[in-house]
Design a protein around this motif. Structure first.
Motif, PDB file in Angstrom:
ATOM      1  N   LEU A  19      47.834  41.199  34.390  1.00 42.07           N
ATOM      2  CA  LEU A  19      47.053  41.107  33.144  1.00 42.07           C
ATOM      3  C   LEU A  19      46.613  39.664  32.893  1.00 42.07           C
ATOM      4  O   LEU A  19      45.504  39.425  32.406  1.00 42.07           O
ATOM      5  N   ILE A  20      47.452  38.722  33.263  1.00 43.60           N
ATOM      6  CA  ILE A  20      47.055  37.300  33.150  1.00 43.60           C
ATOM      7  C   ILE A  20      45.888  37.017  34.086  1.00 43.60           C
ATOM      8  O   ILE A  20      44.908  36.360  33.711  1.00 43.60           O
ATOM      9  N   THR A  22      43.623  38.906  34.931  1.00 43.85           N
ATOM     10  CA  THR A  22      42.376  39.485  34.431  1.00 43.85           C
ATOM     11  C   THR A  22      41.967  38.874  33.091  1.00 43.85           C
ATOM     12  O   THR A  22      41.092  39.408  32.404  1.00 43.85           O
ATOM     13  N   GLY A  23      42.644  37.766  32.705  1.00 46.31           N
ATOM     14  CA  GLY A  23      42.178  36.984  31.555  1.00 46.31           C
ATOM     15  C   GLY A  23      42.971  37.171  30.270  1.00 46.31           C
ATOM     16  O   GLY A  23      42.656  36.545  29.258  1.00 46.31           O
ATOM     17  N   HIS A  24      43.998  38.010  30.294  1.00 45.28           N
ATOM     18  CA  HIS A  24      44.764  38.251  29.064  1.00 45.28           C
ATOM     19  C   HIS A  24      45.861  37.190  28.894  1.00 45.28           C
ATOM     20  O   HIS A  24      46.228  36.494  29.839  1.00 45.28           O
ATOM     21  N   HIS A  25      46.364  37.121  27.665  1.00 50.02           N
ATOM     22  CA  HIS A  25      47.497  36.255  27.352  1.00 50.02           C
ATOM     23  C   HIS A  25      48.723  37.153  27.173  1.00 50.02           C
ATOM     24  O   HIS A  25      48.642  38.166  26.474  1.00 50.02           O
ATOM     25  N   VAL A  26      49.823  36.772  27.804  1.00 52.14           N
ATOM     26  CA  VAL A  26      50.989  37.664  27.876  1.00 52.14           C
ATOM     27  C   VAL A  26      52.251  36.956  27.395  1.00 52.14           C
ATOM     28  O   VAL A  26      52.511  35.807  27.785  1.00 52.14           O
ATOM     29  N   THR A  27      53.023  37.624  26.540  1.00 51.05           N
ATOM     30  CA  THR A  27      54.390  37.187  26.267  1.00 51.05           C
ATOM     31  C   THR A  27      55.342  38.255  26.771  1.00 51.05           C
ATOM     32  O   THR A  27      55.223  39.430  26.421  1.00 51.05           O
ATOM     33  N   ILE A  28      56.263  37.822  27.639  1.00 52.63           N
ATOM     34  CA  ILE A  28      57.295  38.714  28.171  1.00 52.63           C
ATOM     35  C   ILE A  28      58.487  38.697  27.210  1.00 52.63           C
ATOM     36  O   ILE A  28      59.001  37.624  26.877  1.00 52.63           O
ATOM     37  N   GLY A  29      58.920  39.860  26.781  1.00 54.30           N
ATOM     38  CA  GLY A  29      60.074  39.959  25.888  1.00 54.30           C
ATOM     39  C   GLY A  29      61.334  40.333  26.647  1.00 54.30           C
ATOM     40  O   GLY A  29      61.303  41.190  27.534  1.00 54.30           O
ATOM     41  N   THR A  30      62.442  39.698  26.289  1.00 52.92           N
ATOM     42  CA  THR A  30      63.690  39.863  27.017  1.00 52.92           C
ATOM     43  C   THR A  30      64.854  39.486  26.096  1.00 52.92           C
ATOM     44  O   THR A  30      64.644  38.834  25.070  1.00 52.92           O
ATOM     45  N   ARG A  31      66.073  39.851  26.506  1.00 51.56           N
ATOM     46  CA  ARG A  31      67.228  39.380  25.736  1.00 51.56           C
ATOM     47  C   ARG A  31      67.514  37.913  26.014  1.00 51.56           C
ATOM     48  O   ARG A  31      68.189  37.266  25.235  1.00 51.56           O
TER      49      ARG A  31
END
Ligand SMILES: NC(=O)c1ccc[n+]([C@@H]2O[C@H](COP(=O)([O-])OP(=O)(O)OC[C@H]3O[C@@H](n4cnc5c(N)ncnc54)[C@H](OP(=O)(O)O)[C@@H]3O)[C@@H](O)[C@H]2O)c1
Length: 219
Positions: A19-20, A22-31
């Motif tokens: 997704l990055i 292809t131009g998107h901004h991503v936040t990965i969520g985790t513990r």
């Protein structure tokens, strides 16, 4: 677009990368956002990538992806804060596996039987105006991006109650290389899509493969 991904396993990181790209901004969520391997992944992806808590990822995303182990999924959603799902499209990539691995025939087992599905369960856990779309559950993470095979493009089966949310997810799937997307109907159809993961894995165990995918042939 800003996308929050709940889950930092192989699926979350594969889809985050795609997704990055292809131009998107991503936040990965985790513990554990400070995990060294995750911090390295963020650094490698560049400015469009962040890691945060499940809550931070859910707050960040205009669209959310759920990529958690089945036993961890409800906990991750609760940690994310269910209000953060309101009005959003939520892509459910999970399979409700019992985590025990394959039996002697290479068959994985679901914890919730076949008269329910992860897709329906997640839709029920979320606010009614969150629009869950089942997608990407019947392909290994190794082939989730640009899935080209010599026989052509495989099919991705999706299901969900909102036509608009399915349109949005179909666009995202096209962006990461899924040219053929088959809309199977309402979220209840996750009951039929999710078992394809058992079939996909069984073929993989029997043939020592992760390089296979499903194709719906049409006249
Ligand atoms: N692997 C594949 O090729 C594939 C393909 C299609 C679909 N799927 C499905 O996609 C989902 C993700 O699979 P995966 O292989 O990437 O990794 P996974 O090992 O199934 O899941 C990893 C994620 O689950 C979270 N998690 C585990 N226990 C938790 C708990 N008690 N509370 C909160 N979160 C918890 C982990 O959180 P932390 O980040 O905090 O460790 C991690 O982010 C699964 O449902 C799987 O069945 C997998």
């Amino acid at each position: 677009m800003k996308i929050g991904i709940l889950g930092s396993g192989p699926v979350g990181l594969t889809l985050g990368k795609g997704l990055i790209q292809t131009g998107h901004h991503v936040t990965i969520g985790t513990r554990n956002p400070s995990r060294e391997s995750l911090q390295q992944w963020v650094k490698k992806q560049g400015k469009q990538a962040l890691a945060g808590t499940f809550r931070q990822a859910a707050e960040f995303g205009e669209l959310l992806l759920i990529c958690t182990s089945w036993p961890g999924t409800k906990k991750a959603i609760e940690a994310a804060g269910i209000w953060n799902f309101k009005t959003k499209t939520v892509v459910d990539v999970t399979n409700p596996l019992d985590g025990k691995g394959p039996d002697d025939n290479g068959r994985l087992t679901f914890t919730i039987g076949h008269n329910n599905s992860a897709g329906e369960q997640i839709q029920a856990w979320l606010p009614p105006d969150a629009n869950v779309v089942k997608a990407l559950s019947c392909i290994g993470h190794e082939r989730m991006l640009l899935p080209e095979f010599k026989e052509g493009s495989p099919t991705m089966f999706i299901a969900g109650n909102s036509v608009e949310a399915k349109r949005q997810v179909t666009n995202l799937l096209h962006q990461i290389g899924w040219d053929d997307v088959a809309d199977m109907g309402m979220i209840e159809m996750s009951r039929s899509i999710e078992p394809l993961s058992i079939l996909w894995a069984a073929y993989g165990f029997l043939n020592d493969s992760n390089a296979h995918a499903f194709k719906l042939l049409k006249k």
